[in-house]
Design a protein around this motif. Sequence first.
Motif, PDB file in Angstrom:
ATOM      1  N   LEU A 112       0.547   0.338   5.570  1.00 17.70           N
ATOM      2  CA  LEU A 112       1.236   1.285   4.690  1.00 17.70           C
ATOM      3  C   LEU A 112       2.709   1.405   5.078  1.00 17.70           C
ATOM      4  CD1 LEU A 112       0.974   3.219   2.331  1.00 17.70           C
ATOM      5  CD2 LEU A 112       0.246   5.008   3.929  1.00 17.70           C
ATOM      6  N   ALA A 162       5.651   0.417   2.480  1.00 17.40           N
ATOM      7  CA  ALA A 162       6.698   1.374   2.102  1.00 17.40           C
ATOM      8  C   ALA A 162       8.079   0.735   2.207  1.00 17.40           C
ATOM      9  CB  ALA A 162       6.608   2.614   2.984  1.00 17.40           C
ATOM     10  N   ALA A 184       8.476  -2.226  -0.329  1.00 17.52           N
ATOM     11  CA  ALA A 184       8.582  -1.735  -1.708  1.00 17.52           C
ATOM     12  C   ALA A 184      10.009  -1.276  -2.004  1.00 17.52           C
ATOM     13  CB  ALA A 184       7.599  -0.590  -1.932  1.00 17.52           C
ATOM     14  N   CYS A 215      -2.186  -0.708  -0.391  1.00 12.25           N
ATOM     15  CA  CYS A 215      -1.000   0.013   0.098  1.00 12.25           C
ATOM     16  C   CYS A 215       0.195  -0.244  -0.809  1.00 12.25           C
ATOM     17  CB  CYS A 215      -0.688  -0.398   1.535  1.00 12.25           C
ATOM     18  SG  CYS A 215      -1.927   0.115   2.743  1.00 12.25           S
ATOM     19  N   TRP A 216       0.384  -1.499  -1.238  1.00 12.62           N
ATOM     20  CA  TRP A 216       1.495  -1.807  -2.150  1.00 12.62           C
ATOM     21  C   TRP A 216       1.288  -1.161  -3.516  1.00 12.62           C
ATOM     22  CZ3 TRP A 216       1.067  -6.717   0.859  1.00 12.62           C
ATOM     23  CH2 TRP A 216       2.210  -6.939   1.656  1.00 12.62           C
ATOM     24  N   THR A 248       2.825   2.178  -2.938  1.00  9.35           N
ATOM     25  CA  THR A 248       4.260   2.285  -2.644  1.00  9.35           C
ATOM     26  C   THR A 248       5.158   1.696  -3.733  1.00  9.35           C
ATOM     27  OG1 THR A 248       4.171   0.240  -1.320  1.00  9.35           O
ATOM     28  CG2 THR A 248       3.862   2.341  -0.160  1.00  9.35           C
ATOM     29  N   TYR A 249       4.709   0.671  -4.454  1.00  5.55           N
ATOM     30  CA  TYR A 249       5.533   0.122  -5.537  1.00  5.55           C
ATOM     31  C   TYR A 249       5.857   1.184  -6.588  1.00  5.55           C
ATOM     32  CZ  TYR A 249       5.300  -4.864  -4.212  1.00  5.55           C
ATOM     33  OH  TYR A 249       5.442  -6.065  -3.578  1.00  5.55           O
ATOM     34  N   ALA A 308       8.163   3.971  -5.077  1.00  2.00           N
ATOM     35  CA  ALA A 308       9.565   3.547  -4.932  1.00  2.00           C
ATOM     36  C   ALA A 308      10.288   3.573  -6.271  1.00  2.00           C
ATOM     37  CB  ALA A 308       9.633   2.145  -4.319  1.00  2.00           C
ATOM     38  N   SER A 311      14.322   8.077  -2.932  1.00  2.00           N
ATOM     39  CA  SER A 311      13.394   6.967  -2.701  1.00  2.00           C
ATOM     40  C   SER A 311      13.393   6.581  -1.225  1.00  2.00           C
ATOM     41  CB  SER A 311      13.784   5.769  -3.573  1.00  2.00           C
ATOM     42  OG  SER A 311      12.773   4.787  -3.563  1.00  2.00           O
ATOM     43  N   LEU A 325       9.981   7.211   1.024  1.00  2.00           N
ATOM     44  CA  LEU A 325       9.345   6.049   1.658  1.00  2.00           C
ATOM     45  C   LEU A 325       9.468   6.105   3.176  1.00  2.00           C
ATOM     46  CD1 LEU A 325      10.441   3.345  -0.916  1.00  2.00           C
ATOM     47  CD2 LEU A 325       8.131   4.213  -0.555  1.00  2.00           C
ATOM     48  N   VAL A 369       6.655   8.402   4.238  1.00  2.00           N
ATOM     49  CA  VAL A 369       5.377   7.681   4.168  1.00  2.00           C
ATOM     50  C   VAL A 369       5.253   6.694   5.324  1.00  2.00           C
ATOM     51  CG1 VAL A 369       4.039   6.003   2.822  1.00  2.00           C
ATOM     52  CG2 VAL A 369       5.115   7.947   1.676  1.00  2.00           C
TER      53      VAL A 369
END
Length: 436
Positions: free
Chosen positions: A223, A227, A230, A350-351, A354-355, A358, A370, A374, A377
Amino acid sequence: MLKILANRTYRHLFLAQVIALVGTGLATVALGLLAFDLAGAQAGAVLGTALAIKMTAYIGFAPIAAAFAERLPRRAMLVSLDLVRALVALALPFVTEVWQIYVLIFVLQSASAAFTPTFQATIPDILPDEDDYTRALSLSRLAYDLESVASPMLAAALLTVISFHNLFAGTVIGFLASAAMVSTVLLPKAKQTPRRSVYERTTRGMRIFLATPRLRGLLALNLTVAAASAMVIVNTVVLVQSRFALPQSSTALALAAFGGGSMVAALVLPRLLKNIKDRTAMLFGGGILVAGLAVGINLTTYNFLLPLWMVLGVGYSLAQTPSGRLLRRSAHAEDRPALFAAQFALSHACWLITYPLAGWLGANISLTASFVGLAVVAGSALVVSIVIWRPAHDQESIKHTHENLPDDHTHLDGKDGVDHEHPYVIDDQHRRWPNS
């Protein structure tokens, strides 16, 4: 590092990986242009949906594919999946509706979700020596980073003489060449496991993953990695072309700086991991990512963005590249395909978090928000990883007791009593981690 290419089997598989990566990179560029051709100003929404479909296929299909992969010949499976991907790429130029893109992307990424973990789980069997395997991981990281730089440049050059539809032909050729390279080598057979239900085979990798402290730590670190990456992948173009009002070439240079940092780390990792533990290198890489995001809160110039992105690339490679070593020593050979599939699915989950985060923070609040979001996170995930992945739980051999096994059980190997020590992984005789 390059001496491992003397191994013919690995050399052919590595070339197959590189060729397929270039083909995939061409398809990424062509897909964006195709989306714009069909949807115009709504192309961003089309690509966003396609990305969500890709991640969904990765998360949902990888464990299912792994459940059946152990019963199939590896070479035949990898070649077949490359051919499926080639057929999908062949169909993409003939798309006339947006929904057709979504269907084809789902099929393409489902095939990739089956191909990639199977490919990754095969490499430790080909290169049993840990130093060789570490070099292979670094070489693979270099291939990914070089592809991210080379494919867009190649696509740009080709677009000066051909239409974007013809870029898909390069993808088809890439997957066919990959299949041809795989077909030229004999791959070790996957070790057979006892007969299990479909449910047990589908969830086995996930259960091993979540029962192993170092892998739970890896999940949290995934993760952190997601983060930071991303922020780079989603917001570089906005930072460069909106905040700094610079051209597309400057965006490409910024992404190249991130890839360059990753390549530098990949080059030094084989020597570095001879002297320090995987945990130390990976958590240090995670710390670099958190610090980089925090520093980015005060980002004001493009000249500062370039070195910051390079530092993030170093942290990205340090935190991610050694993960294959963790997976390799956290399961028996017969369970590796399921474990690699679990890592593949969980890292992409995880992506998937986060994608959108972000993009939403950058578009609806600010790019500074952002960075802040992030960083929070990434930092929180890193703290969780440190707490879960304690040095005491990272030992390879652990002294433990089997309370439910008779003294003459084959697993005890004739030793007196049930208290013994050996390299510890989760399996049928060891269903939970000692003292966890």
